[in-house]
Write an enzyme that holds these catalytic residues in place. Sequence first.
Site, PDB file in Angstrom:
ATOM      1  N   ASP A 161     -19.149 -15.170 -33.820  1.00 53.00           N
ATOM      2  CA  ASP A 161     -18.836 -14.245 -32.742  1.00 53.00           C
ATOM      3  C   ASP A 161     -17.551 -13.529 -33.135  1.00 53.00           C
ATOM      4  O   ASP A 161     -16.485 -14.146 -33.212  1.00 53.00           O
ATOM      5  CB  ASP A 161     -18.646 -15.008 -31.429  1.00 53.00           C
ATOM      6  CG  ASP A 161     -18.423 -14.092 -30.240  1.00 53.00           C
ATOM      7  OD1 ASP A 161     -18.037 -12.923 -30.441  1.00 53.00           O
ATOM      8  OD2 ASP A 161     -18.623 -14.543 -29.095  1.00 53.00           O
ATOM      9  N   TYR A 213     -15.068   4.221 -26.882  1.00 53.37           N
ATOM     10  CA  TYR A 213     -15.753   4.120 -28.170  1.00 53.37           C
ATOM     11  C   TYR A 213     -15.156   5.084 -29.183  1.00 53.37           C
ATOM     12  O   TYR A 213     -14.872   4.721 -30.322  1.00 53.37           O
ATOM     13  CB  TYR A 213     -17.232   4.419 -27.951  1.00 53.37           C
ATOM     14  CG  TYR A 213     -18.096   4.340 -29.182  1.00 53.37           C
ATOM     15  CD1 TYR A 213     -18.149   3.187 -29.959  1.00 53.37           C
ATOM     16  CD2 TYR A 213     -18.908   5.416 -29.553  1.00 53.37           C
ATOM     17  CE1 TYR A 213     -18.972   3.115 -31.073  1.00 53.37           C
ATOM     18  CE2 TYR A 213     -19.740   5.343 -30.665  1.00 53.37           C
ATOM     19  CZ  TYR A 213     -19.758   4.201 -31.421  1.00 53.37           C
ATOM     20  OH  TYR A 213     -20.578   4.121 -32.522  1.00 53.37           O
ATOM     21  N   GLY A 214     -14.928   6.328 -28.763  1.00 60.31           N
ATOM     22  CA  GLY A 214     -14.339   7.309 -29.668  1.00 60.31           C
ATOM     23  C   GLY A 214     -12.958   6.906 -30.140  1.00 60.31           C
ATOM     24  O   GLY A 214     -12.611   7.056 -31.318  1.00 60.31           O
ATOM     25  N   ILE A 235     -17.985   4.714 -43.213  1.00 66.72           N
ATOM     26  CA  ILE A 235     -19.218   5.496 -43.097  1.00 66.72           C
ATOM     27  C   ILE A 235     -19.283   6.010 -41.662  1.00 66.72           C
ATOM     28  O   ILE A 235     -19.411   5.230 -40.718  1.00 66.72           O
ATOM     29  CB  ILE A 235     -20.461   4.645 -43.401  1.00 66.72           C
ATOM     30  CG1 ILE A 235     -20.360   4.005 -44.788  1.00 66.72           C
ATOM     31  CG2 ILE A 235     -21.715   5.501 -43.307  1.00 66.72           C
ATOM     32  CD1 ILE A 235     -21.461   3.007 -45.073  1.00 66.72           C
ATOM     33  N   LYS A 248     -13.326   4.111 -32.782  1.00 72.31           N
ATOM     34  CA  LYS A 248     -13.849   4.585 -34.061  1.00 72.31           C
ATOM     35  C   LYS A 248     -12.825   5.473 -34.768  1.00 72.31           C
ATOM     36  O   LYS A 248     -12.761   5.480 -36.010  1.00 72.31           O
ATOM     37  CB  LYS A 248     -15.165   5.325 -33.847  1.00 72.31           C
ATOM     38  CG  LYS A 248     -16.304   4.405 -33.409  1.00 72.31           C
ATOM     39  CD  LYS A 248     -16.466   3.203 -34.335  1.00 72.31           C
ATOM     40  CE  LYS A 248     -17.695   2.375 -33.984  1.00 72.31           C
ATOM     41  NZ  LYS A 248     -17.807   1.158 -34.821  1.00 72.31           N
TER      42      LYS A 248
END
Length: 252
Positions: free
Chosen positions: A60, A157-158, A185, A161
């Site tokens: 996990d 999320y943005g 990637i 990332k």
Amino acid sequence: MDLDGKRCLVIGGGGEGIGRAIARAFGEAGARVVVADVDERRAREAADELGERGLPLTVDVRSPSDLTFMVDQSMEWLGGLDVVVTVVGGQVAFVPAVPLHEIEDGDWDTIYELNLRYVARTLRLVLPRLLDQGTGASIVSVGSIAGVMAAPDQAAYGVMKAGLLSLSRTVAAEYSHAAIRMNVIVCGAIATAASSNTATDGWVEEIPSGRYGTTAEVAAAAVYLASDSSAYMTGQQLVLDGGVSVRGPFPS
């Protein structure tokens, strides 16, 4: 793009989707691979595809003790590490997609844990060992175009990332002297079991290429970044999005 003899660790989601495709491609290229997944069955099935070249671990990524166990077991079984790949991430599979002002603290923390924090924790565990090893290494993270362009209803999320991209630049600046490099990637819409549960047909219309990417295409990019063919590349992003990021805006 030969990976013969490379010692690889595929972390988080290694048992399905993009992670499984990467593990499979690494094995086909000649590498030995530790496959880490939160689901014991998925990890075992993915490792079984590799035969003696694969080792499953149930991990996990939110657990510091699990990450320590993963790194210890990987180093012991492989005898060192040449490639580290972080895969797990996402938002809509874990928390609601809502405007920034509606994101709850707990949901923000969940996205942080599953997209960025475990990557940083893993690097802090492996980097001292890679330095002691003295043979260099390639670190590859699976990111998203949400980290390079506005992502309506996916702010957390943005942010995470985008953090991966910053992290890769830091690794390039601090560890290139030891031949340790990191690249990301940057994925657009990739067809996986998880994405099929959340994507809409309208998304395809926003992709200039007119289709979703495949896990095999992401895996091929990972093989390139893991191989010595990309030895002079670090702190960079390799974009696989069918042209979405150059057309914009990010589909809501």
